[in-house]
Every structure is written in C-alpha cells, then in structure tokens.
Scaffold this active site. Structure first.
Site, PDB file in Angstrom:
ATOM      1  N   GLY A 212      46.870 129.321  65.263  1.00 39.25           N
ATOM      2  CA  GLY A 212      48.035 129.690  66.066  1.00 39.25           C
ATOM      3  C   GLY A 212      49.111 130.317  65.216  1.00 39.25           C
ATOM      4  O   GLY A 212      48.875 130.677  64.065  1.00 39.25           O
ATOM      5  N   ASN A 213      50.279 130.480  65.783  1.00 41.45           N
ATOM      6  CA  ASN A 213      51.400 131.025  65.014  1.00 41.45           C
ATOM      7  C   ASN A 213      52.681 130.342  65.454  1.00 41.45           C
ATOM      8  O   ASN A 213      52.669 129.516  66.363  1.00 41.45           O
ATOM      9  CB  ASN A 213      51.466 132.542  65.171  1.00 41.45           C
ATOM     10  CG  ASN A 213      51.674 132.940  66.615  1.00 41.45           C
ATOM     11  OD1 ASN A 213      52.734 132.701  67.191  1.00 41.45           O
ATOM     12  ND2 ASN A 213      50.640 133.515  67.227  1.00 41.45           N
ATOM     13  N   ARG A 214      53.788 130.705  64.813  1.00 44.85           N
ATOM     14  CA  ARG A 214      55.017 129.949  64.986  1.00 44.85           C
ATOM     15  C   ARG A 214      55.952 130.521  66.052  1.00 44.85           C
ATOM     16  O   ARG A 214      57.119 130.163  66.110  1.00 44.85           O
ATOM     17  CB  ARG A 214      55.745 129.853  63.644  1.00 44.85           C
ATOM     18  CG  ARG A 214      54.827 129.229  62.602  1.00 44.85           C
ATOM     19  CD  ARG A 214      55.529 128.725  61.377  1.00 44.85           C
ATOM     20  NE  ARG A 214      56.518 129.598  60.803  1.00 44.85           N
ATOM     21  CZ  ARG A 214      57.677 129.177  60.321  1.00 44.85           C
ATOM     22  NH1 ARG A 214      57.988 127.912  60.398  1.00 44.85           N
ATOM     23  NH2 ARG A 214      58.508 130.023  59.764  1.00 44.85           N
TER      24      ARG A 214
END
Ligand code: CTP
Length: 406
Positions: A212-214
């Site tokens: 995932g990412n932030r």
C-alpha cells in the site's frame, strides 16, 4: 456581532422524519454566527413543532403566507437571505421548487431568493430514484442550485438504501463553503459531473497483507467538497480512506488499482472532468496466496514478484470518454519537482498535472499542501502553502476555464 452584520440564512424544513436532524444543523448555523430564519412547511411542523425552531433560532417562525401579512414575509425573507438551505428536502418540496410553485412560505421564499440555494434531500430510495424526482433534481442543478446527494444507510422502517439525510455537520460544511463563494459565479460547476479518485490502492499479497501507500485521501476529499459547493454532481472513487463521506458526493469504495480503474472508467463515461488524486499502485504482486504466507525456520523468504498495473490516468487521457472531457493528474515527486512534473504531464497526456513535493513529513496525511498546477498549454500556477481546499479550488478554477473555453 450585531444581528444585521451576520450572514442571513433561511433554513427551509420540509415534512420528512429527518426534520429532527435539521435542529442540529440550525444549532451549528446559529453558533457559528449566522442569523437563521426557519421556514418549515406545514408537514414539517407535524414532525418538529414551532417552539423548537423559534427557541433554537431566536427568530419568529412563519409557515404560511397569511401570517404577518403586513411585513410581506413571502417576499422579504427570500430577498434578504444570503443563503437558503432546505434540509430535509422531500420529493414534494423538490418538485414544487423545480416547477416554481408558490403555495406556501417556503416555495415563495425560494422564488424570491437571489442568493445560493442548497437542497439536502431525504426520502425513501424509490422516491429518490423515480424519474420524476431525478428530473426535478436535474432541473434545480441546471439552474445553479446545489443539490446534495443523499447518504446511503438505514432509512425509516426496515429499509436500507440511498435517501438518508447526510450528517448535519457535513451539510453545515457545504453551507459554509457555498456562503464563502457567494452568488451565482461561485456555482460555476453547476450542471457538470466530475469524477475524483482519492486515497491509496492496496494490492493484496495474501488474505492479511498488502502493498500500500501512505495517501490519506484528504486532497481528493477536499476536491469533492469544493466541487459540491461549486454546484457539481460529484462521484468520489475512494480507495481505502478513513474519512467521513463528504455530503453531496456519490462515494464508490474500491480496494485495488484494478477495481479503481473499473470504477473510474465507468463513472467517467458521462463526466465533464476526471481528477486522479488517488495514489495508484504501479505494481501488484504477481501471485496472490490464498492462505497466509508463513515464515519457515531456516528458510529465506520468497522474493515477491510484481507485475504492472494499468495506468488509469494515461488510459483516460488517451480515451477521452466524452468530447471535451478535462483530465487532471497528480504527481508526487521527491526531487526535481518541476522538471519531473513536465515530463510526466507529457507522458501521461493529461490536460493538467498538479505537482507536489512529498517526503516523510510533507503532504501525506497533512491538512495543508503546496503545489504547482502545470497545464498542457505550458501554463504554470503555483499554489502557496495552505489548506488542501485552496489547492482544490485552484484546480477547479483551471478546469472550469478549460470547460468554458472548450
Ligand atoms: N496513476 C494512475 N494509474 C497508475 C499510477 C498512477 O492513474 N497505475 C495516476 C495517479 O492517480 C496520479 C498520476 O497518475 O494522478 C501520477 O502518479 P505517480 O505515481 O506520481 O506517477 P507514476 O506514473 O508512478 O510515475 P513515477 O513512477 O515516475 O513517479
């Protein structure tokens, strides 16, 4: 503040069970320094009585055109208003407003008002979906009114579906923004459909893990809220966000890049503009393990093989699903921000690219943002450090400019 200095808001309440939620909206409006005049319909008074509206607003409450005739309330209340908000707006009230009827004080007020008007509909799903209601809503939006999409959830009785009055706090936020933007030119996205992607995709490795990412989704949500306030019909494709649904936006939740692509392409078919604010994973694990991947003593972990995800922005830019559709991308860069941004704009083929610098402590999850909006025509609009909504409005200014020119 003297009463005369306060922005004047007319709160129209029509006869639905959600009328009780309008008390909370009224409280928020008065507590934030608005002078609120409540105009309930006769049916609304069967749900919540006149003393409640009078006590909470501190103003007299009139329903019919035959009361206080010497003050000509049927003309004056609308003329003096800075904003009219109707919450809840029933199917009947929307119909009467769309057709210009003037059979009670609220509809008279709607005809005499020259200020922005916000409708927050609430009704059973069947009534909302009925072609008659859909046409009335389209008529009102075409004329520049902001019609907030109802929320999805539990309705009165056993029903669940679309038709709930959005959270009063969210309606209040729409009112605040619409008031801040002022009269007609402020609703420059009226009659337009815009699609926004927000958040960050998650690419599953196994049933419990993902890549995932932030991205928090805040910038996309700010774009959705500001577009609603400017009168647009908004579809918000939200990837793994933990933010409250913005009132007025049709929220489509998605998980992976492939799901996001499908939802965005479908919504974009009749969209005037698509803004890709989501952080879409460029790669996904080549293999999804049906069972949880276990560690094995004495064994090295298996490398994770990745495959490319579709590039939704490039695909939208190439396809132009509707003539004149404006396509906007976002770029998060850590170095050589402008040069990388220009190259990305050309590579993706979009009309506008919003470039911001990211880092451990910058942008992700923050309330504020700083960016440059690059245009395919060579234009470059710097947006100083400020709220994500200010950047959102700069994006919509550029989109409106292109739509009106096209
Ligand atoms: N985007 C997309 N589909 C992808 C990847 C990105 O639609 N598979 C969109 C994003 O929503 C954003 C824009 O492309 O609007 C820029 O994304 P970014 O991740 O910055 O660009 P990349 O293509 O990943 O370029 P690079 O890897 O060089 O940073």
């Amino acid at each position: 503040m003297d009463r005369s200095d306060k922005p004047r808001v007319v709160l129209g309440v029509s006869g639905g069970i959600a009328a009780y939620k309008a008390c909370e909206l009224l409280r928020r409006l008065t507590e934030s320094g608005h002078d609120v005049r409540v105009v309930p319909t006769g049916s609304a008074l069967r749900f919540v009585g006149e003393p409640t509206w009078a006590a909470l607003s501190g103003n007299p409450v009139t329903t019919g055109v035959w009361e206080d005739v010497h003050e000509v309330p049927h003309v004056r209340i609308g003329q003096e208003a800075d904003l009219v908000v109707v919450a809840p707006a029933t199917a009947d009230t929307l119909a009467r407003a769309a057709h210009g009827l003037a059979d009670d004080l609220l509809t008279n007020t709607l005809l005499t008002a020259r200020c922005p008007v916000v409708f927050a509909p609430a009704m059973h799903t069947e009534m909302w979906e009925h072609p008659a209601t859909a046409e009335n809503v389209a008529t009102l939006r075409r004329r520049g009114a902001v019609v907030i999409e109802p929320a999805v959830g539990r309705l009165t009785g056993r029903d669940t579906g679309k038709g709930r009055l959005p959270d009063p706090g969210e309606i209040f936020e729409v009112c605040r923004r619409v008031l801040a933007r002022g009269a007609a030119p402020g609703r420059d996205l009226a009659g337009r459909h815009v699609v926004i992607s927000a958040g960050g995709t998650r690419e599953p490795l196994d049933p419990v893990r993902f890549l995932g990412n932030r991205s928090s989704g805040r910038q996309g949500y700010a774009l959705a809220r500001t577009a609603v306030a400017r009168g647009a019909r908004v579809t918000l494709v939200a990837a793994n966000t933990a933010l409250p649904d913005p009132a007025g936006a049709d929220v489509v939740p998605v998980g992976t890049a492939v799901q996001l692509r499908e939802a965005v392409l479908k919504a974009a078919e009749d969209a005037d503009a698509v803004v890709m604010a989501a952080a879409v994973a460029d790669f996904r694990p080549a293999r999804y393990a049906q069972g949880k991947i276990k560690k094995r003593e004495g064994q090295e972990p298996e490398p994770v093989a990745l495959v490319r995800n579709p590039d939704v922005l490039a695909e939208l830019s190439a396809a132009r699903l509707r003539p004149g559709q404006v396509v906007v991308g976002f770029a998060a860069e850590t170095d050589d921000v402008l040069a990388n941004g220009r190259a990305k704009l050309a590579r993706k083929g979009c009309d506008l690219l919003v470039v911001n610098e990211v880092g451990e402590d910058k942008t992700f999850g923050a309330e504020e943002n700083e960016a440059v909006v690059l245009g395919a025509d060579g234009s470059e609009t710097p947006v100083p450090h400020g709220p994500k909504e200010a950047l959102a409005d700069t994006v919509w200014d550029a989109v409106v400019h292109m739509l009106n020119a096209g």
